[in-house]
Structures are given as C-alpha cells and as structure tokens.
Scaffold this motif. Structure first.
Motif, PDB file in Angstrom:
ATOM      1  N   ARG A 123       0.999  14.792 -14.458  1.00  0.00           N
ATOM      2  CA  ARG A 123       0.075  14.593 -13.332  1.00  0.00           C
ATOM      3  C   ARG A 123       0.901  14.565 -12.050  1.00  0.00           C
TER       4      ARG A 123
ATOM      5  N   PHE B 101       2.832   9.792  -1.846  1.00  0.00           N
ATOM      6  CA  PHE B 101       2.703  10.395  -3.177  1.00  0.00           C
ATOM      7  C   PHE B 101       3.917  11.269  -3.463  1.00  0.00           C
TER       8      PHE B 101
ATOM      9  N   VAL C 126      -6.565   2.873  -9.543  1.00  0.00           N
ATOM     10  CA  VAL C 126      -6.298   2.077  -8.336  1.00  0.00           C
ATOM     11  C   VAL C 126      -7.065   2.687  -7.158  1.00  0.00           C
TER      12      VAL C 126
ATOM     13  N   THR D 219      -5.987   5.961  -5.216  1.00  0.00           N
ATOM     14  CA  THR D 219      -4.584   6.378  -5.133  1.00  0.00           C
ATOM     15  C   THR D 219      -4.015   6.610  -6.518  1.00  0.00           C
ATOM     16  N   GLN D 220      -4.705   6.137  -7.546  1.00  0.00           N
ATOM     17  CA  GLN D 220      -4.341   6.485  -8.924  1.00  0.00           C
ATOM     18  C   GLN D 220      -5.617   6.737  -9.710  1.00  0.00           C
ATOM     19  N   GLN D 221      -5.747   7.942 -10.206  1.00  0.00           N
ATOM     20  CA  GLN D 221      -6.878   8.256 -11.061  1.00  0.00           C
ATOM     21  C   GLN D 221      -6.689   7.553 -12.407  1.00  0.00           C
TER      22      GLN D 221
ATOM     23  N   VAL E 140       0.837  -1.209   0.000  1.00  0.00           N
ATOM     24  CA  VAL E 140       0.000   0.000   0.000  1.00  0.00           C
ATOM     25  C   VAL E 140       0.872   1.260   0.000  1.00  0.00           C
ATOM     26  N   ALA E 141       1.971   1.250   0.784  1.00  0.00           N
ATOM     27  CA  ALA E 141       2.826   2.440   0.862  1.00  0.00           C
ATOM     28  C   ALA E 141       3.381   2.808  -0.509  1.00  0.00           C
ATOM     29  N   ASP E 142       3.675   1.802  -1.331  1.00  0.00           N
ATOM     30  CA  ASP E 142       4.205   2.073  -2.664  1.00  0.00           C
ATOM     31  C   ASP E 142       3.108   2.134  -3.727  1.00  0.00           C
ATOM     32  N   GLY E 143       1.861   2.048  -3.296  1.00  0.00           N
ATOM     33  CA  GLY E 143       0.739   2.200  -4.229  1.00  0.00           C
ATOM     34  C   GLY E 143       0.486   0.988  -5.100  1.00  0.00           C
ATOM     35  N   ILE E 144       0.957  -0.193  -4.655  1.00  0.00           N
ATOM     36  CA  ILE E 144       0.898  -1.386  -5.507  1.00  0.00           C
ATOM     37  C   ILE E 144      -0.382  -2.181  -5.258  1.00  0.00           C
ATOM     38  N   PRO E 145      -1.216  -2.344  -6.299  1.00  0.00           N
ATOM     39  CA  PRO E 145      -2.399  -3.187  -6.165  1.00  0.00           C
ATOM     40  C   PRO E 145      -2.028  -4.651  -6.419  1.00  0.00           C
TER      41      PRO E 145
ATOM     42  N   GLN F 202      -6.704  -2.702  -8.427  1.00  0.00           N
ATOM     43  CA  GLN F 202      -6.633  -2.022  -9.726  1.00  0.00           C
ATOM     44  C   GLN F 202      -7.839  -2.415 -10.564  1.00  0.00           C
TER      45      GLN F 202
ATOM     46  N   ARG G  97      -1.791   5.973   4.771  1.00  0.00           N
ATOM     47  CA  ARG G  97      -0.859   4.877   4.540  1.00  0.00           C
ATOM     48  C   ARG G  97      -0.173   4.979   3.182  1.00  0.00           C
ATOM     49  N   TYR G  98      -0.550   5.986   2.366  1.00  0.00           N
ATOM     50  CA  TYR G  98       0.014   6.083   1.020  1.00  0.00           C
ATOM     51  C   TYR G  98       1.123   7.117   0.972  1.00  0.00           C
TER      52      TYR G  98
ATOM     53  N   ASP H 186      -8.659   2.037  -2.882  1.00  0.00           N
ATOM     54  CA  ASP H 186      -8.490   1.398  -1.575  1.00  0.00           C
ATOM     55  C   ASP H 186      -9.771   0.639  -1.233  1.00  0.00           C
TER      56      ASP H 186
ATOM     57  N   THR I  38       1.901   7.727  -6.975  1.00  0.00           N
ATOM     58  CA  THR I  38       2.536   6.673  -6.176  1.00  0.00           C
ATOM     59  C   THR I  38       3.703   6.094  -6.968  1.00  0.00           C
ATOM     60  N   LEU I  39       4.582   5.369  -6.257  1.00  0.00           N
ATOM     61  CA  LEU I  39       5.678   4.672  -6.946  1.00  0.00           C
ATOM     62  C   LEU I  39       5.128   3.755  -8.029  1.00  0.00           C
ATOM     63  N   PHE I  40       4.026   3.074  -7.731  1.00  0.00           N
ATOM     64  CA  PHE I  40       3.414   2.144  -8.683  1.00  0.00           C
ATOM     65  C   PHE I  40       3.021   2.860  -9.980  1.00  0.00           C
ATOM     66  N   GLU I  41       2.387   4.034  -9.858  1.00  0.00           N
ATOM     67  CA  GLU I  41       1.950   4.752 -11.053  1.00  0.00           C
ATOM     68  C   GLU I  41       3.157   5.244 -11.854  1.00  0.00           C
TER      69      GLU I  41
ATOM     70  N   GLY J  53      -7.512  -2.820   3.712  1.00  0.00           N
ATOM     71  CA  GLY J  53      -6.061  -2.941   3.715  1.00  0.00           C
ATOM     72  C   GLY J  53      -5.450  -3.284   2.376  1.00  0.00           C
ATOM     73  N   ASN J  54      -6.229  -3.224   1.299  1.00  0.00           N
ATOM     74  CA  ASN J  54      -5.705  -3.564  -0.030  1.00  0.00           C
ATOM     75  C   ASN J  54      -5.943  -2.443  -1.034  1.00  0.00           C
TER      76      ASN J  54
ATOM     77  N   LYS K  61     -11.825   5.886  -2.105  1.00  0.00           N
ATOM     78  CA  LYS K  61     -10.586   6.675  -2.248  1.00  0.00           C
ATOM     79  C   LYS K  61      -9.680   6.036  -3.301  1.00  0.00           C
TER      80      LYS K  61
END
Lengths: 130, 138
Positions: free
Chosen positions: B51, B99, A113, A100-102, A71-76, A123, B96-97, A115, B55-58, A119-120, A98
């Motif tokens: 944009r 950016f 992506v 984390t990626q539009q 989650v911290a790195d935005g990974i689904p 995508q 928890r995220y 939430d 996140t790191l993922f994006e 906790g997950n 919410k």
C-alpha cells in the motif's frame, strides 16, 4: 477504581460537538458553561451510562505543538471501538471524513485512522475475525 | 536503447552537477546499495509496495504486527531518512500530514547493469524511454 472519562483536546468546542454527534453519532451528555469554555461530554448511544468523552478546549500553549507533531507523523492519540472498521470507514468516507490510514489488518485488530477536524487523528478498531 | 537511455540520463546529470557520469553513478549506487543492505529498510519497501502512501504511524504498525519488528519510532524515522536519501522513497505533504511513497526509479539502472536484456522483457517500451529522455533534457 474505574475509568469513566476520556478526553480529546479540540480547537473549537462547538465544531467538535457537531462532528462528534452529527458525524460520528455520539450523543451529548453534559454541557456546562465554565468561564469562556464548556464542560462538554458525549457518550455512545449504545452505552449512555458508559464512559464519557470530554471535548476539552486546547487553548494551553503546550497543546498545539503537541497535537501538530502527532498529526504530522500520523499518530492517533485516541482510539474508539467500532463493530466493523470497513463498514465505518465507508460510512464516514461517505460523509466526507478524511482518513490518513485506510483500514489495515494489524494482527488481532483491524484499524483505520481519521481526522476529527479539530486537530486530532482518531483511530477506530474492531476485532479481526479470522 | 537501454544503454542510450542511461548514457543520456548520466550525460544530463553530468551537465547539471559538473561531476563525471561515472562519479555520479558511483554515488547513486552507494546510497541505493547502502539503503537496501538493511532488512528493516527492505521490509519498509515491501510494505509500501503493498500500500503506497503511508504515514509513519502506519509503517510502524505494519512492521510490528506483520513482521515482529519492534524498532522504536525514532529508529524507523531514521531508516526512512536513509531510504529518502537514496531516492527510494518520497515524502509528500498533504496539508498537515506526511505520507511516504516508494520510488523505484533508482533501481532501474540496476536492472540492466548485469542483465543486459532485462529491459526488453520488462514493461518499459521505446516510447517510455523517449519520454524519460525528453524529461531529462528539459
């Protein structure tokens, strides 16, 4: 050999069932008590006999650090298919979900992506019509 | 005005760090130029300009699909650390995220360094300079 089941590990099965049915729109398929937890699966109403998504409890001590790091790195860890990411993004945002990626063009697909409140990060993807 | 603003900035920094303004300027320059010397890091800044707040993922996804850059997530993470060190990106936590946001502030001294009148053609105004100066003096 076929794939019939995928799983997400959730911090609270009752809350997860509410989110995956009430907000995302899946329907409950199996709900069987297993000790303190439940064998709990949902399916798409568009494909009720298709693959099931199991809402598994995340009680094992290895799971939470794993989920938090993703989650911290935005990974689904899990991807769901939708007809149109933009439409789904607007619908879910309207319900207070919410992101984390539009929606973003990622080559042959459009992805976003969100939430899952359990906790997950999940995508959603739809084919990019060019 | 630009020169005054820069000198005031460096003077304030000098007072805070105890370093001479020129030594400070040299360190900042080295970090910024080192960060900008790498094409992947410049591409990351390009994508954040498109944009802001990713996140790191994006960021990884955009580098792969838009630029064919298939660096590992760890490598991208290190590139982001170099950009952060140079002050060119900021990482903001939201619950928890994490950016990543672009910060062009370290590039501003470069605009006037070799192009003396660059400030007058840019968006910066006298009152912006005053605001920046007040901030530095606080």
């Amino acid at each position: 050999m076929r794939i019939r089941l995928a799983a997400v590990m959730v911090d609270d099965q009752a809350k997860a069932l509410q989110f995956y049915t009430g907000t995302l729109g899946f329907t409950k398929k199996h709900d069987v008590p297993v000790g303190a937890d439940r064998w709990l699966t949902v399916v798409s109403p568009q494909d009720p006999d298709g693959p099931e998504l199991a809402l598994q409890p995340d009680g094992h001590p290895a799971v939470k650090p794993f989920k938090e790091a993703l989650v911290a790195d935005g990974i689904p860890f899990t991807q769901l298919a939708v007809d149109d990411v933009e439409t789904e993004y607007r619908r879910l945002s309207g319900l207070g979900v919410k992101f984390t990626q539009q929606p973003a063009d990622m080559g042959v697909v459009c992805t976003a992506v969100f939430d899952d409140t359990c906790g997950n990060l999940i995508q959603i993807a739809s084919p990019n019509v060019k | 005005v630009a020169g005054l603003w820069r000198n005031t900035t460096l003077g304030a920094v000098s007072a805070l760090t105890g370093k001479s303004p020129l030594a400070y300027a040299r360190t900042v320059d080295e970090d910024v130029f080192k960060a900008l010397a790498d094409p992947t890091r410049r591409t990351i800044l390009d994508e954040l300009t498109g944009r802001d707040g990713q996140t790191l993922f994006e960021i990884c996804g955009r580098l792969v699909t838009n630029h064919g850059l298939s660096s590992s997530r760890q490598a991208i993470s290190q590139h982001l650390a170099v950009l952060q060190e140079a002050g060119l990106i900021e990482i903001r936590r939201d619950g928890r995220y994490k950016f990543h946001y672009i910060n062009t502030e370290p590039l501003k001294p470069l605009r006037t360094r070799w192009v003396p009148n660059a400030m007058s053609s840019g968006p910066r105004t006298q009152s912006d300079s005053d605001t920046a100066r007040r901030k530095e003096n606080q």
